[in-house]
Scaffold this active site. Sequence first.
Site, mmCIF file in Angstrom:
data_model
loop_
_atom_site.group_PDB
_atom_site.id
_atom_site.type_symbol
_atom_site.label_atom_id
_atom_site.label_comp_id
_atom_site.label_asym_id
_atom_site.label_seq_id
_atom_site.Cartn_x
_atom_site.Cartn_y
_atom_site.Cartn_z
ATOM 1 N N SER A 30 -2.716 15.257 -13.771
ATOM 2 C CA SER A 30 -2.855 16.385 -14.701
ATOM 3 C C SER A 30 -2.010 16.263 -15.962
ATOM 4 O O SER A 30 -2.282 16.939 -16.945
ATOM 5 C CB SER A 30 -2.510 17.681 -13.979
ATOM 6 N N HIS A 42 -8.249 18.261 -10.279
ATOM 7 C CA HIS A 42 -8.633 18.180 -11.697
ATOM 8 C C HIS A 42 -9.889 17.332 -11.919
ATOM 9 O O HIS A 42 -10.318 17.162 -13.061
ATOM 10 C CB HIS A 42 -7.486 17.610 -12.536
ATOM 11 N N LYS A 72 -9.861 25.818 -10.375
ATOM 12 C CA LYS A 72 -9.877 25.180 -11.695
ATOM 13 C C LYS A 72 -11.311 25.208 -12.248
ATOM 14 O O LYS A 72 -11.746 26.247 -12.691
ATOM 15 C CB LYS A 72 -9.259 23.787 -11.610
HETATM 16 C C1 LIG Z 1 -3.688 22.622 -9.240
HETATM 17 C C2 LIG Z 1 -3.541 21.670 -8.143
HETATM 18 C C3 LIG Z 1 -3.388 22.112 -6.820
HETATM 19 C C4 LIG Z 1 -3.263 23.561 -6.477
HETATM 20 O O1 LIG Z 1 -4.493 24.200 -6.465
HETATM 21 P P1 LIG Z 1 -4.541 25.779 -6.277
HETATM 22 O O2 LIG Z 1 -5.913 26.043 -5.776
HETATM 23 O O3 LIG Z 1 -4.262 26.395 -7.595
HETATM 24 O O4 LIG Z 1 -3.509 26.122 -5.253
HETATM 25 C C5 LIG Z 1 -3.320 21.163 -5.821
HETATM 26 N N1 LIG Z 1 -3.380 19.837 -6.099
HETATM 27 C C6 LIG Z 1 -3.513 19.389 -7.355
HETATM 28 C C7 LIG Z 1 -3.596 17.926 -7.594
HETATM 29 C C8 LIG Z 1 -3.586 20.286 -8.425
HETATM 30 O O5 LIG Z 1 -3.716 19.825 -9.664
#
Ligand SMILES: *Cc1c(COP(=O)(O)O)cnc(C)c1O
Length: 395
Positions: free
Chosen positions: A185, A213, A243
Amino acid sequence: MSKVLEQFLTENLSELRSQGLYNEIDTVETPNGPIIRINGKEQINLSSNNYLGLATDERLKDAAVDAIGKWGVGAGAVRTINGTLEVHEKLEETLAAFKGTEAAISYQSGFNCNMAAISAVMDKDDAILSDELNHASIIDGCRLSKAKIIRFGHSDMDDLRKQAKAAKESGSYNKIMVITDGVFSMDGDIAKLPEIAEIAEEYDLITYVDDAHGSGVLGKGAGTVKNFGLQEKIDFQIGTLSKAIGVVGGYVAGKKELIDWLKVRSRPFLFSTAVTPADAAAATKAIELMMESTELYERLWKNADYLKKALSKLGFDIGHSETPITPCIIGEEKTTQTFSKRLFEEGVYAKAIVFPTVPKGTGRVRNMPTAAHTREMLDRAVAAYEKVGKEMGVI
Ligand SMILES: *Cc1c(COP(=O)(O)O)cnc(C)c1O
Protein backbone atom coordinates in the site's frame (compact mmCIF):
# COMPACT_ATOMS: atom_id res chain seq x y z
CA MET A 1 -7.55 6.59 37.00
CA SER A 2 -4.78 4.49 38.54
CA LYS A 3 -1.58 6.42 39.18
CA VAL A 4 0.53 4.11 37.06
CA LEU A 5 -1.81 4.43 34.08
CA GLU A 6 -2.02 8.20 34.43
CA GLN A 7 1.76 8.48 34.49
CA PHE A 8 2.10 6.18 31.49
CA LEU A 9 -0.40 8.14 29.42
CA THR A 10 0.87 11.60 30.37
CA GLU A 11 4.48 10.76 29.65
CA ASN A 12 3.87 9.03 26.37
CA LEU A 13 1.27 11.42 25.00
CA SER A 14 3.39 14.48 25.78
CA GLU A 15 6.41 12.87 24.16
CA LEU A 16 4.44 12.14 20.99
CA ARG A 17 2.94 15.65 20.95
CA SER A 18 6.29 17.34 21.50
CA GLN A 19 7.76 15.40 18.56
CA GLY A 20 4.81 16.40 16.37
CA LEU A 21 3.95 12.72 15.99
CA TYR A 22 0.52 12.77 17.60
CA ASN A 23 -1.91 12.22 14.76
CA GLU A 24 -4.91 14.53 14.98
CA ILE A 25 -7.81 12.79 13.25
CA ASP A 26 -9.88 14.86 10.83
CA THR A 27 -13.65 14.60 10.95
CA VAL A 28 -15.24 14.28 7.53
CA GLU A 29 -18.51 16.22 7.38
CA THR A 30 -19.86 14.58 4.22
CA PRO A 31 -20.13 11.04 2.82
CA ASN A 32 -16.70 9.70 1.88
CA GLY A 33 -16.86 10.38 -1.86
CA PRO A 34 -14.45 12.05 -4.30
CA ILE A 35 -15.28 15.47 -2.78
CA ILE A 36 -15.44 15.75 0.98
CA ARG A 37 -15.70 18.58 3.51
CA ILE A 38 -13.37 18.94 6.49
CA ASN A 39 -13.51 21.91 8.88
CA GLY A 40 -16.08 23.47 6.57
CA LYS A 41 -13.67 23.34 3.65
CA GLU A 42 -14.33 21.39 0.47
CA GLN A 43 -11.56 18.97 -0.54
CA ILE A 44 -10.80 16.77 -3.51
CA ASN A 45 -10.37 13.49 -1.69
CA LEU A 46 -7.27 11.56 -2.71
CA SER A 47 -6.91 9.65 0.56
CA SER A 48 -9.61 6.99 0.60
CA ASN A 49 -9.35 3.32 -0.36
CA ASN A 50 -12.76 3.59 -1.97
CA TYR A 51 -11.21 2.62 -5.33
CA LEU A 52 -14.43 2.06 -7.25
CA GLY A 53 -16.48 4.75 -5.52
CA LEU A 54 -18.81 2.08 -4.15
CA ALA A 55 -18.89 3.38 -0.56
CA THR A 56 -21.58 5.87 -1.56
CA ASP A 57 -23.11 3.98 -4.50
CA GLU A 58 -26.92 4.20 -4.60
CA ARG A 59 -27.29 0.53 -5.58
CA LEU A 60 -25.34 -0.57 -2.51
CA LYS A 61 -27.30 1.80 -0.29
CA ASP A 62 -30.56 0.32 -1.60
CA ALA A 63 -29.29 -3.20 -0.98
CA ALA A 64 -28.36 -2.27 2.60
CA VAL A 65 -31.72 -0.61 3.29
CA ASP A 66 -33.62 -3.60 1.83
CA ALA A 67 -31.58 -5.97 3.99
CA ILE A 68 -32.38 -3.99 7.13
CA GLY A 69 -36.08 -4.16 6.27
CA LYS A 70 -35.91 -7.88 5.70
CA TRP A 71 -33.37 -9.03 8.32
CA GLY A 72 -33.07 -6.29 10.92
CA VAL A 73 -29.92 -4.53 12.02
CA GLY A 74 -27.87 -7.26 13.71
CA ALA A 75 -26.85 -10.86 13.14
CA GLY A 76 -27.99 -11.81 16.65
CA ALA A 77 -25.20 -14.16 17.70
CA VAL A 78 -21.86 -15.51 16.61
CA ARG A 79 -22.32 -17.51 13.45
CA THR A 80 -21.73 -20.96 14.92
CA ILE A 81 -24.48 -20.44 17.52
CA ASN A 82 -27.28 -19.02 15.38
CA GLY A 83 -25.98 -15.90 13.69
CA THR A 84 -25.50 -17.29 10.20
CA LEU A 85 -28.20 -15.70 8.09
CA GLU A 86 -28.92 -16.41 4.45
CA VAL A 87 -27.30 -13.06 3.62
CA HIS A 88 -23.96 -14.27 5.02
CA GLU A 89 -24.11 -17.48 3.00
CA LYS A 90 -25.04 -15.55 -0.11
CA LEU A 91 -22.06 -13.26 0.46
CA GLU A 92 -19.69 -16.24 0.76
CA GLU A 93 -21.06 -17.97 -2.34
CA THR A 94 -20.69 -14.73 -4.27
CA LEU A 95 -17.15 -14.24 -2.99
CA ALA A 96 -16.11 -17.74 -4.06
CA ALA A 97 -17.54 -17.19 -7.53
CA PHE A 98 -15.80 -13.81 -7.75
CA LYS A 99 -12.44 -15.21 -6.65
CA GLY A 100 -12.72 -18.42 -8.67
CA THR A 101 -12.27 -20.67 -5.63
CA GLU A 102 -14.28 -23.60 -4.26
CA ALA A 103 -15.40 -21.71 -1.18
CA ALA A 104 -15.02 -18.58 0.95
CA ILE A 105 -15.56 -17.54 4.57
CA SER A 106 -16.38 -14.02 5.64
CA TYR A 107 -15.10 -12.20 8.71
CA GLN A 108 -15.80 -8.88 10.39
CA SER A 109 -12.80 -7.15 8.82
CA GLY A 110 -9.67 -7.72 6.81
CA PHE A 111 -7.63 -7.21 9.97
CA ASN A 112 -9.67 -9.93 11.64
CA CYS A 113 -9.02 -12.35 8.77
CA ASN A 114 -5.34 -12.26 9.55
CA MET A 115 -6.05 -12.75 13.26
CA ALA A 116 -8.20 -15.72 12.28
CA ALA A 117 -6.67 -17.58 9.42
CA ILE A 118 -2.95 -17.72 10.21
CA SER A 119 -3.27 -19.11 13.72
CA ALA A 120 -5.96 -21.57 12.64
CA VAL A 121 -3.32 -23.38 10.60
CA MET A 122 0.11 -22.42 11.97
CA ASP A 123 1.51 -23.07 15.45
CA LYS A 124 4.73 -23.03 17.47
CA ASP A 125 6.23 -25.93 15.54
CA ASP A 126 5.89 -24.09 12.23
CA ALA A 127 7.64 -21.23 10.44
CA ILE A 128 6.30 -18.28 8.44
CA LEU A 129 8.32 -16.50 5.74
CA SER A 130 7.00 -12.94 5.76
CA ASP A 131 7.80 -10.04 3.41
CA GLU A 132 9.38 -7.24 5.46
CA LEU A 133 6.80 -4.73 4.20
CA ASN A 134 3.74 -6.81 5.05
CA HIS A 135 0.73 -5.06 6.58
CA ALA A 136 0.47 -4.66 10.36
CA SER A 137 -2.41 -7.13 10.56
CA ILE A 138 -0.30 -9.83 8.90
CA ILE A 139 2.49 -9.19 11.38
CA ASP A 140 0.08 -9.42 14.31
CA GLY A 141 -1.58 -12.52 12.87
CA CYS A 142 1.79 -14.22 12.51
CA ARG A 143 2.71 -13.34 16.11
CA LEU A 144 -0.57 -14.73 17.38
CA SER A 145 0.17 -18.10 15.79
CA LYS A 146 3.43 -18.46 17.80
CA ALA A 147 5.16 -19.79 14.68
CA LYS A 148 8.76 -18.78 14.03
CA ILE A 149 8.63 -15.61 11.91
CA ILE A 150 11.36 -15.33 9.26
CA ARG A 151 11.37 -12.01 7.43
CA PHE A 152 12.59 -11.80 3.86
CA GLY A 153 13.69 -8.66 2.00
CA HIS A 154 10.84 -6.83 0.29
CA SER A 155 9.93 -8.76 -2.87
CA ASP A 156 13.48 -10.16 -2.83
CA MET A 157 12.98 -13.56 -4.41
CA ASP A 158 16.60 -14.63 -3.97
CA ASP A 159 16.30 -13.97 -0.27
CA LEU A 160 12.96 -15.81 -0.08
CA ARG A 161 14.42 -18.82 -1.87
CA LYS A 162 17.46 -18.83 0.41
CA GLN A 163 15.40 -18.60 3.58
CA ALA A 164 12.87 -21.19 2.36
CA LYS A 165 15.69 -23.60 1.60
CA ALA A 166 17.33 -23.03 4.99
CA ALA A 167 14.03 -23.44 6.86
CA LYS A 168 13.16 -26.60 4.94
CA GLU A 169 16.60 -28.18 5.29
CA SER A 170 16.84 -27.39 9.00
CA GLY A 171 14.09 -29.95 9.56
CA SER A 172 12.94 -27.82 12.51
CA TYR A 173 9.44 -27.07 11.31
CA ASN A 174 6.34 -29.15 10.64
CA LYS A 175 4.87 -26.65 8.19
CA ILE A 176 6.26 -23.58 6.46
CA MET A 177 4.12 -20.76 5.07
CA VAL A 178 5.00 -17.84 2.83
CA ILE A 179 2.89 -14.77 3.35
CA THR A 180 2.69 -11.52 1.41
CA ASP A 181 0.52 -8.54 0.60
CA GLY A 182 -0.80 -8.80 -2.99
CA VAL A 183 -0.31 -5.07 -3.50
CA PHE A 184 1.89 -3.06 -1.13
CA SER A 185 0.00 0.00 0.00
CA MET A 186 2.86 2.47 0.47
CA ASP A 187 4.50 2.11 -2.96
CA GLY A 188 1.71 0.49 -4.97
CA ASP A 189 3.96 -2.34 -6.17
CA ILE A 190 2.66 -5.85 -6.84
CA ALA A 191 3.99 -8.99 -5.12
CA LYS A 192 5.96 -11.31 -7.42
CA LEU A 193 3.40 -14.06 -7.13
CA PRO A 194 4.56 -16.26 -10.03
CA GLU A 195 8.04 -16.56 -8.44
CA ILE A 196 6.56 -16.98 -4.97
CA ALA A 197 4.34 -19.80 -6.25
CA GLU A 198 7.33 -21.44 -7.89
CA ILE A 199 9.45 -21.26 -4.73
CA ALA A 200 6.47 -22.54 -2.73
CA GLU A 201 6.19 -25.55 -4.99
CA GLU A 202 9.90 -26.27 -4.72
CA TYR A 203 9.94 -26.18 -0.91
CA ASP A 204 6.36 -27.28 -0.20
CA LEU A 205 5.30 -23.96 1.33
CA ILE A 206 1.74 -23.00 2.22
CA THR A 207 0.90 -19.84 0.25
CA TYR A 208 -0.99 -16.90 1.73
CA VAL A 209 -1.77 -13.66 -0.11
CA ASP A 210 -3.50 -10.73 1.58
CA ASP A 211 -4.99 -8.90 -1.37
CA ALA A 212 -6.68 -6.01 0.42
CA HIS A 213 -5.40 -3.46 -2.12
CA GLY A 214 -5.55 -5.81 -5.13
CA SER A 215 -9.20 -6.81 -5.13
CA GLY A 216 -11.27 -4.60 -7.38
CA VAL A 217 -8.04 -3.17 -8.77
CA LEU A 218 -6.20 -6.02 -10.54
CA GLY A 219 -7.25 -9.07 -12.55
CA LYS A 220 -10.32 -7.28 -13.95
CA GLY A 221 -11.34 -6.75 -10.35
CA ALA A 222 -10.87 -10.29 -9.06
CA GLY A 223 -7.45 -9.48 -7.61
CA THR A 224 -3.74 -10.12 -7.83
CA VAL A 225 -3.95 -13.91 -7.78
CA LYS A 226 -6.37 -13.92 -10.71
CA ASN A 227 -4.20 -11.33 -12.44
CA PHE A 228 -1.44 -13.96 -12.62
CA GLY A 229 -3.83 -16.89 -13.15
CA LEU A 230 -2.62 -18.53 -9.95
CA GLN A 231 -5.95 -19.48 -8.33
CA GLU A 232 -4.85 -23.12 -8.14
CA LYS A 233 -1.46 -22.31 -6.60
CA ILE A 234 -2.34 -19.89 -3.82
CA ASP A 235 -3.86 -21.59 -0.78
CA PHE A 236 -5.20 -18.55 1.05
CA GLN A 237 -6.62 -15.51 -0.74
CA ILE A 238 -7.43 -12.88 1.87
CA GLY A 239 -9.39 -9.78 1.07
CA THR A 240 -11.24 -6.92 2.62
CA LEU A 241 -14.76 -5.72 1.90
CA SER A 242 -13.84 -2.21 3.04
CA LYS A 243 -11.61 -0.94 0.24
CA ALA A 244 -12.69 -1.40 -3.40
CA ILE A 245 -15.86 -3.16 -2.25
CA GLY A 246 -16.77 -0.08 -0.24
CA VAL A 247 -18.46 -1.64 2.80
CA VAL A 248 -16.85 -3.46 5.75
CA GLY A 249 -15.72 -7.02 6.43
CA GLY A 250 -13.10 -9.44 5.22
CA TYR A 251 -12.85 -12.89 3.71
CA VAL A 252 -10.67 -15.89 2.98
CA ALA A 253 -11.21 -17.67 -0.33
CA GLY A 254 -9.72 -21.08 -1.06
CA LYS A 255 -10.37 -24.82 -1.22
CA LYS A 256 -13.50 -26.14 0.49
CA GLU A 257 -11.51 -28.16 3.02
CA LEU A 258 -9.58 -25.07 4.10
CA ILE A 259 -12.78 -23.06 4.54
CA ASP A 260 -14.42 -25.96 6.43
CA TRP A 261 -11.45 -25.92 8.82
CA LEU A 262 -11.57 -22.15 9.33
CA LYS A 263 -15.26 -22.45 10.21
CA VAL A 264 -14.44 -24.72 13.14
CA ARG A 265 -11.03 -23.42 14.20
CA SER A 266 -10.66 -19.71 13.54
CA ARG A 267 -11.35 -17.79 16.71
CA PRO A 268 -12.80 -14.50 15.37
CA PHE A 269 -15.35 -16.62 13.47
CA LEU A 270 -16.19 -18.67 16.55
CA PHE A 271 -16.21 -15.91 19.16
CA SER A 272 -17.26 -12.70 17.45
CA THR A 273 -20.55 -11.77 15.80
CA ALA A 274 -20.66 -11.47 12.02
CA VAL A 275 -21.15 -8.25 10.07
CA THR A 276 -24.70 -6.91 9.96
CA PRO A 277 -27.21 -8.03 7.30
CA ALA A 278 -26.92 -4.58 5.69
CA ASP A 279 -23.13 -4.96 5.39
CA ALA A 280 -23.42 -8.46 3.94
CA ALA A 281 -26.07 -7.45 1.42
CA ALA A 282 -24.25 -4.29 0.33
CA ALA A 283 -20.97 -6.18 -0.10
CA THR A 284 -22.73 -8.91 -2.09
CA LYS A 285 -24.25 -6.24 -4.32
CA ALA A 286 -20.83 -4.66 -4.87
CA ILE A 287 -19.30 -7.97 -5.95
CA GLU A 288 -22.25 -8.68 -8.26
CA LEU A 289 -21.73 -5.28 -9.89
CA MET A 290 -18.02 -5.99 -10.32
CA MET A 291 -18.77 -9.35 -11.95
CA GLU A 292 -21.40 -7.87 -14.27
CA SER A 293 -19.32 -5.02 -15.59
CA THR A 294 -15.74 -3.75 -15.62
CA GLU A 295 -16.90 -0.17 -16.17
CA LEU A 296 -15.81 1.10 -12.74
CA TYR A 297 -12.58 -0.86 -12.93
CA GLU A 298 -11.74 0.72 -16.28
CA ARG A 299 -12.62 4.18 -15.04
CA LEU A 300 -10.36 3.67 -12.00
CA TRP A 301 -7.38 2.78 -14.20
CA LYS A 302 -8.08 5.62 -16.62
CA ASN A 303 -8.13 8.09 -13.75
CA ALA A 304 -5.01 6.56 -12.20
CA ASP A 305 -3.09 6.72 -15.49
CA TYR A 306 -4.21 10.31 -16.01
CA LEU A 307 -3.13 11.46 -12.54
CA LYS A 308 0.19 9.60 -12.71
CA LYS A 309 1.10 11.05 -16.10
CA ALA A 310 0.12 14.58 -15.03
CA LEU A 311 2.14 14.50 -11.79
CA SER A 312 5.11 12.91 -13.43
CA LYS A 313 5.02 15.45 -16.27
CA LEU A 314 5.18 18.24 -13.69
CA GLY A 315 8.43 16.69 -12.46
CA PHE A 316 7.27 14.90 -9.32
CA ASP A 317 8.88 11.60 -8.32
CA ILE A 318 5.96 9.15 -8.27
CA GLY A 319 8.03 6.10 -7.41
CA HIS A 320 7.49 2.74 -9.08
CA SER A 321 3.82 2.04 -8.44
CA GLU A 322 2.15 -0.56 -10.66
CA THR A 323 -1.36 0.17 -9.37
CA PRO A 324 -3.57 3.25 -8.90
CA ILE A 325 -1.79 4.03 -5.59
CA THR A 326 0.23 7.12 -6.53
CA PRO A 327 2.88 8.22 -4.06
CA CYS A 328 4.41 11.61 -4.62
CA ILE A 329 7.80 11.30 -2.98
CA ILE A 330 8.86 14.56 -1.36
CA GLY A 331 11.71 13.27 0.84
CA GLU A 332 12.34 15.02 4.12
CA GLU A 333 9.68 14.40 6.80
CA LYS A 334 8.86 18.00 7.78
CA THR A 335 8.74 19.16 4.14
CA THR A 336 6.39 16.29 3.30
CA GLN A 337 4.05 17.28 6.12
CA THR A 338 4.11 20.93 5.10
CA PHE A 339 3.44 19.91 1.50
CA SER A 340 0.34 17.97 2.53
CA LYS A 341 -0.88 20.90 4.70
CA ARG A 342 -0.44 23.31 1.79
CA LEU A 343 -2.39 20.94 -0.47
CA PHE A 344 -5.17 20.97 2.11
CA GLU A 345 -5.28 24.76 2.00
CA GLU A 346 -5.56 24.48 -1.77
CA GLY A 347 -8.49 22.05 -1.43
CA VAL A 348 -6.73 18.71 -1.97
CA TYR A 349 -6.88 16.04 0.70
CA ALA A 350 -3.80 13.83 0.30
CA LYS A 351 -2.06 12.60 3.43
CA ALA A 352 1.62 12.72 4.23
CA ILE A 353 3.18 9.35 5.00
CA VAL A 354 6.55 9.56 6.71
CA PHE A 355 9.04 7.60 8.80
CA PRO A 356 8.50 5.15 10.50
CA THR A 357 5.70 4.04 8.14
CA VAL A 358 8.15 4.44 5.23
CA PRO A 359 11.98 4.66 5.35
CA LYS A 360 13.61 7.94 6.51
CA GLY A 361 14.01 10.50 3.73
CA THR A 362 11.27 8.93 1.55
CA GLY A 363 8.33 10.88 2.97
CA ARG A 364 5.53 11.00 0.47
CA VAL A 365 2.08 12.36 -0.11
CA ARG A 366 -0.02 9.40 -1.15
CA ASN A 367 -2.78 9.77 -3.72
CA MET A 368 -5.56 7.28 -4.26
CA PRO A 369 -7.51 8.21 -7.37
CA THR A 370 -10.84 6.41 -7.68
CA ALA A 371 -13.43 5.61 -10.34
CA ALA A 372 -15.62 8.34 -8.84
CA HIS A 373 -13.26 11.23 -9.62
CA THR A 374 -14.06 13.30 -12.68
CA ARG A 375 -11.40 14.61 -15.03
CA GLU A 376 -12.16 18.11 -13.78
CA MET A 377 -11.49 17.08 -10.14
CA LEU A 378 -8.19 15.52 -11.11
CA ASP A 379 -7.21 18.63 -13.08
CA ARG A 380 -7.92 20.78 -10.02
CA ALA A 381 -5.80 18.48 -7.89
CA VAL A 382 -2.94 18.59 -10.38
CA ALA A 383 -3.12 22.41 -10.51
CA ALA A 384 -2.81 22.50 -6.71
CA TYR A 385 0.18 20.14 -6.90
CA GLU A 386 1.83 22.40 -9.45
CA LYS A 387 1.24 25.52 -7.37
CA VAL A 388 2.51 24.01 -4.10
CA GLY A 389 5.33 22.13 -5.80
CA LYS A 390 6.72 25.31 -7.39
CA GLU A 391 6.16 27.39 -4.27
CA MET A 392 8.10 24.89 -2.12
CA GLY A 393 10.78 24.25 -4.71
CA VAL A 394 9.94 20.54 -4.99
CA ILE A 395 9.59 20.79 -8.79
C1 LIG B 1 -6.35 -2.42 4.82
C2 LIG B 1 -5.71 -3.73 4.99
C3 LIG B 1 -6.20 -4.66 5.92
C4 LIG B 1 -7.32 -4.33 6.85
O1 LIG B 1 -8.56 -4.41 6.23
P1 LIG B 1 -9.85 -3.94 7.03
O2 LIG B 1 -10.97 -4.65 6.35
O3 LIG B 1 -9.93 -2.47 6.92
O4 LIG B 1 -9.69 -4.41 8.44
C5 LIG B 1 -5.60 -5.90 5.98
N1 LIG B 1 -4.55 -6.21 5.18
C6 LIG B 1 -4.06 -5.34 4.30
C7 LIG B 1 -2.92 -5.75 3.43
C8 LIG B 1 -4.61 -4.06 4.17
O5 LIG B 1 -4.10 -3.21 3.29
